[in-house]
Design a protein around this motif. Structure first.
Motif, PDB file in Angstrom:
ATOM      1  N   LYS A  54       0.856  -1.237  -0.004  1.00  0.00           N
ATOM      2  CA  LYS A  54       0.050  -0.051   0.038  1.00  0.00           C
ATOM      3  C   LYS A  54       0.705   1.287   0.044  1.00  0.00           C
ATOM      4  O   LYS A  54       0.724   2.267  -0.722  1.00  0.00           O
ATOM      5  N   VAL A  67      -1.625   1.643 -10.890  1.00  0.00           N
ATOM      6  CA  VAL A  67      -0.249   1.854 -10.265  1.00  0.00           C
ATOM      7  C   VAL A  67       0.090   0.317  -9.722  1.00  0.00           C
ATOM      8  O   VAL A  67       1.350   0.288  -9.847  1.00  0.00           O
ATOM      9  N   GLN A  68      -0.843  -0.280  -9.166  1.00  0.00           N
ATOM     10  CA  GLN A  68      -0.326  -1.730  -8.638  1.00  0.00           C
ATOM     11  C   GLN A  68       0.147  -2.628  -9.771  1.00  0.00           C
ATOM     12  O   GLN A  68       1.076  -3.204  -9.532  1.00  0.00           O
ATOM     13  N   GLN A 128       2.213   6.571  -6.805  1.00  0.00           N
ATOM     14  CA  GLN A 128       1.135   7.374  -7.336  1.00  0.00           C
ATOM     15  C   GLN A 128       1.637   9.005  -7.148  1.00  0.00           C
ATOM     16  O   GLN A 128       1.360   9.637  -8.038  1.00  0.00           O
ATOM     17  N   SER A 135      -5.320   3.355  -8.338  1.00  0.00           N
ATOM     18  CA  SER A 135      -4.453   2.404  -7.515  1.00  0.00           C
ATOM     19  C   SER A 135      -4.239   1.151  -8.276  1.00  0.00           C
ATOM     20  O   SER A 135      -3.276   0.462  -8.304  1.00  0.00           O
ATOM     21  N   ILE A 150       2.548   1.659  -3.316  1.00  0.00           N
ATOM     22  CA  ILE A 150       1.553   2.261  -4.523  1.00  0.00           C
ATOM     23  C   ILE A 150       1.184   3.733  -4.112  1.00  0.00           C
ATOM     24  O   ILE A 150       1.355   4.513  -5.022  1.00  0.00           O
ATOM     25  N   GLN A 151       1.232   4.074  -3.007  1.00  0.00           N
ATOM     26  CA  GLN A 151       0.694   5.631  -2.551  1.00  0.00           C
ATOM     27  C   GLN A 151       2.161   6.248  -3.185  1.00  0.00           C
ATOM     28  O   GLN A 151       2.114   7.580  -3.792  1.00  0.00           O
TER      29      GLN A 151
END
Length: 86
Positions: A19, A42-43, A26, A39, A22-23
């Motif tokens: 998580k 981006v994942q 992003q 998300s 990913i953040q």
């Protein structure tokens, strides 16, 4: 996008790490390229890096640790020889 037969990643992150990654990705894409991705997209990018790029870093880290341990063991061996009694 068809995934086909993708390689299984050799490295995995726990849910919190994924998580956070990913953040971070992003945020980077938005700030650097003004590219807003969800998300899920981006994942996909993160999974690509995990499969294709991360193994190079992993292998380099293993090599670096091997070199460090080799040097350290040589130093310990030298210290032991210095303790030897004649």
């Amino acid at each position: 996008m068809s995934r086909g037969k993708a390689k299984t990643p050799i490295l995995t992150l726990d849910a919190a790490q994924e998580k956070a990654a990913i953040q971070a990705l992003q945020r980077f894409l938005e700030e650097r390229f003004e590219l807003s991705l969800g998300s899920f997209e981006v994942q996909e990018v993160l999974e690509l890096f995990t499969r294709e790029v991360a193994p190079y870093y992993y292998n380099k880290a293993i090599f670096d640790v091997q070199t460090h341990l080799k040097d350290r063991f040589e130093s310990i061996e030298s210290d032991l020889w210095a303790l030897e009694k004649n």
